[in-house]
Design an enzyme around this catalytic site. Structure first.
Site, PDB file in Angstrom:
ATOM      1  N   ARG A 115       0.868  -1.186   0.000  1.00 32.13           N
ATOM      2  CA  ARG A 115       0.000   0.000   0.000  1.00 32.13           C
ATOM      3  C   ARG A 115       0.899   1.229   0.000  1.00 32.13           C
ATOM      4  NH1 ARG A 115      -1.119   2.471   4.746  1.00 32.13           N
ATOM      5  NH2 ARG A 115      -1.167   0.647   6.072  1.00 32.13           N
ATOM      6  N   HIS A 117      -3.072   4.405   5.222  1.00 27.83           N
ATOM      7  CA  HIS A 117      -4.223   3.513   5.415  1.00 27.83           C
ATOM      8  C   HIS A 117      -5.513   4.184   4.978  1.00 27.83           C
ATOM      9  CE1 HIS A 117      -7.294   1.130   7.475  1.00 27.83           C
ATOM     10  NE2 HIS A 117      -7.624   2.181   8.180  1.00 27.83           N
ATOM     11  N   TYR A 119       5.361   5.648  10.605  1.00 29.09           N
ATOM     12  CA  TYR A 119       5.708   4.242  10.862  1.00 29.09           C
ATOM     13  C   TYR A 119       6.509   3.531   9.770  1.00 29.09           C
ATOM     14  CZ  TYR A 119       1.178   3.654   8.394  1.00 29.09           C
ATOM     15  OH  TYR A 119       0.141   3.713   7.510  1.00 29.09           O
TER      16      TYR A 119
END
Lengths: 327, 342
Positions: free
Chosen positions: B257, B261, B270
């Site tokens: 991805r 998100h 992150y």
């Protein structure tokens, strides 16, 4: 006219409905060759085969979820939860999935799933074979919660459950399975959801009770009748949605209401019923609305004195009736 | 001789070896491209807060189009998850449908504006309405497959989820049912390596989601999730198995991805930009363009043309949804219960 026990009413109705509708199948733990731990599905695998009476793996979330999938496809699954106490792993599937399927798809997908669950105490089942779960689930719009207490009502409401296009939590008080017998006519009938039933006509006060408590309430009403206290006993039968009209009509007639449930007191069905009466029948009340319910402890203890302490019984209900009658 | 040479060349053309015509492989490319351009527009619309929320399928287009293309549209069932924009476009939902959902407008077909965007559903297309809690669709897909077997049709079910969902009990329960009852369902894990911020290594102790299939007695297959034809090949085989009554398959499409998100996430907190950039080089759209150029089905001019066409379609959907009315407030009250017919 046949005389059946509550458990016989369930077994017989499941068999009749499965003969009528080939899309009905049953799944759950031990429902197959064992015929269910309470024998509710006794004889069904012999008649309908293992494709329609399906022993499930021991996993409640999927017992409900597989039912949801089959229901959206167009079948009419009956998912048996062996004890209502074990339904919690399926909470997400029931509340977030089954109960919201119609709403979240704006009516395009529906979930005609019947979930049968034996509930209730008084059978030395301890904390995890005695629970009453109705209040938790009756809070959820889109999910019918019913608790018929007599063979007549069980037959009519189970037939209806297998015809509605929404999920139904069908609660069966396990202590009444063999304790309660009653007549069931041979003529075909159904009982729609959301219709309460006046189980005893009276004029001095109204007692509202369901499940095992209905039978205790009827016994208590019989006792006090000897002293000239006339009790009307209403069985809501469907816990969500409630039949407000029948409840209010009775309370407006008697002016006094006592609600009985075995589920613990706080935020139970009694709280909602009391609120309905307070807001819609206030001017007719001659006394505060009273409740007799299980104590607010986590569940029904095993040891007999503690179990008896938990359970509302005929004596406790009789005392409450006398107190309310004298108000 | 000439025929033999032609056949040999044909076999080297991957899509033909898979039984796909040139038109079909171009249709796959179009579905991937349209999903990408639509998704990019949705991010853009969120930036000035013209819309409240977007959850993206960017990077997943090959996995989704490759899988959905192996289904009989409107006949087989799909129980997708919230990243499946390219899946549902391939199955027949339209850019206008998805834009209406993004803006929460009247007539949005999945839920009429009740659900957040990307909670797909269509009765007409056999796309089952989904929720936000992850993995709930997996045992339900087993239930749909159970019903298919019960009714003895040759339909199949595709259900999709991320690798994070495979930590849920519902994943285990669904695959267990499918294994026990030999059910016609394909479990497609789109492993993009992150469950929001948590990398796969913190979600599971096995290297591959596909390894988990052994525990349920079903095959587990790993495919390159950025290669639409690799996904299609595995999916085609899994569908054929399911139709033959041989049961379920777990397909793990390894992908990435390259975006946060959702519109509420910031992936800089992150993971490194270097990692993201590295994966962007393996972008499934670029991979498809390279492949189609190699087999002479695409060239620079056609790429520009198809981009222009996609922009037109996206513009139309955006315009259409922006100008659509909201549902009236009291529409919130409908479709809680059905009409009781007894």
């Amino acid at each position: 006219m046949a005389t059946l026990t509550n458990i016989e009413a369930i077994t017989r109705t499941l068999a009749e409905e499965m003969r009528r509708d080939p899309n009905i199948f049953i799944t759950g733990e031990d429902v197959g060759v064992r015929g269910g731990v309470f024998r509710a599905t006794k004889g069904l695998i012999e008649e309908f085969g293992e494709s329609r009476v399906v022993d499930a793996p021991l996993a409640e979330s999927s017992i409900v979820a597989v039912g949801i999938g089959a229901a959206v496809y167009g079948l009419r699954p009956v998912s048996e939860i062996q004890f209502a106490d074990f339904i919690a792993p399926a909470f997400n599937q029931i509340v977030n999935e089954a109960a919201k399927m119609r709403y979240r798809s704006n009516g395009t997908w529906t979930c005609p799933l019947v979930m049968r669950a034996p509930y209730g105490g008084g059978i030395s089942g301890g904390l995890y074979h005695s629970q009453s779960i109705e209040a938790t689930y009756a809070h959820i719009p889109g999910l019918y919660v019913v608790a018929p207490a007599t063979p007549y009502d069980i037959v009519g409401m189970l037939r209806h459950a297998l015809r509605v296009d929404d999920p139904v939590l069908f609660l069966e008080h396990k202590k009444t399975y063999r304790l309660i017998k009653g007549e069931v006519p041979d003529t075909y009938y159904t009982i729609p959801f959301g219709k309460a039933d006046v189980k005893r006509v009276g004029s001095d006060l109204t007692v509202i009770a369901y499940g095992l408590m209905l039978h205790h309430a009827l016994d208590a009403a019989e006792r006090v009748a000897r002293d000239g206290i006339s009790v009307e006993v209403i069985d809501p039968r469907t816990l969500n949605p409630l039949d407000k009209d029948t409840l209010l009509e009775s309370v407006k007639k008697t002016g006094k209401a006592l609600i009985i449930h075995e589920d613990n007191l706080t935020l139970g069905l009694g709280a909602e019923i009391a609120a309905i009466i307070a807001s819609e029948a206030f001017e007719w009340l001659d006394a505060p609305v009273m409740r007799v319910a299980g104590p607010d402890i986590p569940a029904v203890p095993f040891s007999p004195p503690m179990q008896d302490f938990f359970m509302p019984n005929v004596d406790k209900i009789e005392n409450a009736i006398r107190k309310l009658g004298a108000y | 001789m000439a025929t033999q040479v032609a056949e040999k060349i044909a076999l080297e053309i991957t899509h033909r070896a898979l039984g796909l015509s040139d038109d079909q492989v171009l249709e796959m490319y179009w579905a991937m491209l349209l999903a990408r351009r639509l998704d990019e527009r949705m991010w853009i619309l969120h930036r000035p807060h013209l819309v409240a929320f977007h959850i993206s399928g960017i990077g997943h287009e090959a996995a989704q189009v490759g899988a959905a293309f192996a289904l009989k549209r409107g006949y087989d069932y799909a129980h997708p998850y919230y990243r499946d924009m390219a899946t549902v476009l391939t199955l027949g939902m339209t850019p206008r449908d998805l834009m209406l959902a993004l803006f929460g407008r009247q007539g949005e077909p999945s839920s009429n504006g009740r659900q957040m965007p990307s909670h797909f559903g269509s009765r007409a297309l056999n796309i089952v309405s989904g929720s936000s809690p992850v993995a709930t669709q997996i045992p339900q897909a087993a239930g749909i497959a159970f019903a298919i077997k019960y009714k003895k049709t040759d339909q199949v079910v595709l259900t999709c989820f991320g690798e994070g969902s495979t930590a849920e009990g519902d994943f285990h329960e669904g695959l267990n049912w499918a294994g026990i009852h030999t059910l016609p369902v394909i479990f497609l894990c789109q492993n993009n390596q992150y469950a929001i911020s948590v990398p796969a290594a913190k979600q599971m102790a096995v290297p591959n989601v596909a390894d988990r299939a052994r525990a349920y007695g079903i095959p587990g297959v790993i495919v390159d999730g950025n290669d639409v034809l690799d996904v299609y090949g595995a999916m085609r085989d899994a569908v054929a198995r399911a139709r033959r009554g041989q049961g379920a398959t777990l397909i793990e499409a390894k992908t990435y991805r390259p975006v946060p998100h959702s519109s509420d996430d910031d992936d800089r907190t992150y993971r490194s930009r270097a990692e993201v950039e590295e994966w962007k080089k393996r972008d499934p759209i670029l991979r498809m363009q390279e492949y189609l150029t190699r087999v002479n089905l695409l060239n620079a001019q056609k790429i520009v043309e198809s981009d222009a066409r996609a922009k037109q379609v996206v513009d139309d959907a955006d315009e259409f949804a922006r100008n659509a009315p909201y549902p009236p407030a009291e529409a919130a009250l409908g479709n809680v219960w059905g009409q009781v017919k007894s």
